[in-house]
Design an enzyme around this catalytic site. Structure first.
Site, PDB file in Angstrom:
ATOM      1  N   SER A 193      52.627 -31.366  31.827  1.00 59.38           N
ATOM      2  CA  SER A 193      53.424 -30.914  32.911  1.00 59.38           C
ATOM      3  C   SER A 193      54.683 -32.228  32.888  1.00 59.38           C
ATOM      4  O   SER A 193      55.263 -32.306  31.913  1.00 59.38           O
ATOM      5  CB  SER A 193      52.750 -30.967  34.364  1.00 59.38           C
ATOM      6  N   ASP A 243      48.460 -20.041  32.624  1.00 56.93           N
ATOM      7  CA  ASP A 243      49.433 -20.735  33.336  1.00 56.93           C
ATOM      8  C   ASP A 243      50.788 -20.168  33.806  1.00 56.93           C
ATOM      9  O   ASP A 243      51.573 -19.747  32.923  1.00 56.93           O
ATOM     10  CB  ASP A 243      50.023 -22.120  32.517  1.00 56.93           C
ATOM     11  N   HIS A 281      47.672 -23.730  35.172  1.00 59.88           N
ATOM     12  CA  HIS A 281      48.597 -24.883  34.936  1.00 59.88           C
ATOM     13  C   HIS A 281      47.397 -26.093  34.756  1.00 59.88           C
ATOM     14  O   HIS A 281      47.794 -27.120  33.945  1.00 59.88           O
ATOM     15  CB  HIS A 281      49.578 -25.120  36.010  1.00 59.88           C
TER      16      HIS A 281
END
Lengths: 394, 394
Positions: free
Chosen positions: B154, B333, B366
């Site tokens: 991320s 995700d 995610h």
């Protein structure tokens, strides 16, 4: 191009009172229920051409035409009018603000006859079935006992589904658009956060933020309601439609400002959506309606569903044709995706109901049900035309 | 089964001061920057076995092992340790809290040396490049001039990407997991609503909610920060993982309560996530880090990217092998979907960089980058092993 239904106004009727209270699914009673509604077109002599429009979470009775002084028409004007899919040259279209609403129908902002003060959160919890009871009472008062069709998107589609199951034979064609028979955990999660935003607003005051008649004006939980709307709005649009509409464009500036103020266009759009919503909507209604949707789960008793569908098919109640279903979804809708619609279609077919199910290709996400997408409007119009043929033949 | 890295502690160093200030991308200067970091394993004699872990939005320096008294290990303990993909028997692993953070590194909650008061929103705006500058200064102070690898998920992956582009030859292997090189309008929308929730909290006080040394304790914008976390959390999980984890189950009750209190399990989970977050995180840091992500857009100048990749491939800086990339995404995700990862891979390949791109099947959305998914860990471990082989061969 048709001019639409023209000037309209919202009227209202008291449908339940102390002598004839509305008994809710929870057992609670409402001793004064007033309903705001609009009608378009004329009811035919046989009372057989009525179509009921059920609105969604943030809708109201003003589906089509223009109120005096308004520059924009009702929220579903593109589908309701002369020559439109809900053709007011041939149909009598009715739309009413839902029970628990904030646009003229009795809801948490109304005065509780027992206390003379606004209900606030003392308003009873509602079920989709309760919303339907009020629609039915309105129709009876208008001289309609059987509907050519009922149609609605999202929460509106839920009302149509519950109505068709509970009252076999009362609806000729049930058009259920972008709806769900069972919210997913993710759906509930979004609703929960929206409610938290409202209830954590210090101005929420436990739901008692209405100005009492004699008391001073109070601040309303505008911050929380705006946040709730912003959260909701993200789920109404598809990622693709957001990309096309806003991309990463910067708002009124050539260069990004690199700060915490609104900078990207999508931020400005959301802020505007939040702000305009608080000017027209009530936070308590938002709480009640999202909870109605969370708990909605009409297929838990398969025997009931099968029995009701059989009763409709056998001509139960008023008509010979039972209820035909049109279940529609949009491929870019990720709030109530095609899986939700397919579940509705599968359950209804499993119970023996005639169901047409179609996934429409449209870019606008959940909001697609509000757009004049040609394939969508053709499908709805064709379905209603076929029902008219049956009505004539019968 | 390995016991992991065992007891660890977070240390800190002052890396920039009045004589050597940190000059940010914006031109602003920070005259006191302290960094909290942890290391696992030993740096080899050649200083060639260092791996830097870049953390995500809500992470910190405590990636692995146990602090005294803690019952749970660091946030990425499953990947860092003896015999694990980031094998501390062979690697020297470093993780640092990011600039602008709230877990020991200088950020908006730190005292501004110019005023003696906490910065609040007077802390300068940051770019991913600024976070990287601080990581590099820490490494230099630890005696590391070239990394075997840098890895992050991320926002962590964004740091790895920016680092590899800006400093050719400084990173042997860049592992970019569940990241994006350009947030979508929908991504920005979610961040914007989360920020609004914080900034509209009356306790936010324009960011000046820290207790001044001599002043009274102030309330913090906990409501807003909890809402922001709840919104974020929905986007970290996949719809499917939410369904499996919670479905429509009702919390500690056989029957639904039909009210506005937490009732479904998913509501209770989100409320808990929100509450535990405010106990460990700072609202201003949340604002700064989400804005860093919104503005991140490293591929706007293709000539720059091409030049930098060419410099790395030619052995620019320290190593003979340039930078190899491993770009990973997870199929569930929807925050940074595979499209985001594919864009990174495509841009890097287009500039001539060697890139391995893989979409991993994993159900956790995610958050998958935090889970010990076998294919994921095998892929990362294999990539690092191959880099070790190259290091030996060179």
């Amino acid at each position: 191009m048709s001019d639409g239904v023209g000037r309209v106004e919202t009227r209202s009727r008291v449908l339940f009172d102390e002598e004839r209270p509305l008994v809710l699914e929870s057992g609670a009673r409402l001793t004064h229920v007033e309903v705001a509604y609009e009608t378009y077109g004329e009811l035919d002599a046989a009372g057989a051409n009525a179509v009921f429009v059920c609105h969604a979470l943030s809708g109201d009775a003003h589906a089509a035409g223009y109120h005096d002084g308004d520059r924009r028409p009702g929220w579903w004007d593109n589908i309701v009018g002369p020559g439109r899919p809900l053709d007011t040259d041939r149909l009598f279209v009715v739309c009413a603000n839902v029970l628990g609403g904030c646009k003229g129908t009795t809801g948490p902002g109304s005065l509780d006859p027992a206390t003379g003060r606004p209900y606030g959160l003392r308003f009873p919890q509602l079920a989709v079935r309760d919303l339907v009871q009020v629609h039915r009472a309105l129709l009876r008062s208008l001289g309609v006992s059987r509907l050519r069709a009922a149609i609605g998107g999202s929460l509106g589609g839920m009302q149509v589904l519950q109505w068709s199951l509970d009252h076999p034979g009362e609806i000729g064609g049930a058009v259920i658009v972008a709806a769900s028979a069972r919210l997913s955990a993710q759906n509930i999660a979004f609703s929960a956060v929206a409610r938290e935003a409202i209830m954590r607003d210090p101005d929420f005051a436990g739901g008692d933020y209405y100005a009492a008649d004699a008391g001073p004006a109070r601040p309303r939980p505008d911050r929380g309601l705006a946040l709730a709307r912003m959260i909701g709005h993200i789920t109404y649009l598809s990622e693709e439609s957001m990309r096309q509409k806003f991309g990463r464009r910067i708002q009124d500036a050539v260069e990004p400002r690199y700060g915490f103020d609104v900078d990207f266009e999508v931020e400005s759009y959301l802020a505007h959506q939040g702000q305009s919503f608080v000017e027209r909507f009530d936070a308590n209604t938002y709480l009640y309606m999202t909870r109605v949707m969370d708990y909605f789960d009409p297929f838990t008793d398969p025997a009931y569903v099968q029995r009701q569908v059989a009763a409709a098919g056998a001509g139960g109640g008023a008509g010979p044709a039972g209820t035909r279903y049109l279940v529609l979804s949009f491929d870019s809708d990720w709030r109530f995706s095609t899986e939700h619609a397919r579940e509705i279609a599968t359950e209804l077919r499993g119970a023996g109901a005639p169901v047409t199910f179609r996934e429409i290709s449209a870019p606008h996400g959940h909001d697609s049900f509000l757009f004049p997408i040609p394939e969508y409007h053709r499908t709805v119009g064709g379905f209603l035309d076929a029902l008219a043929g049956e009505a004539v033949a019968s």
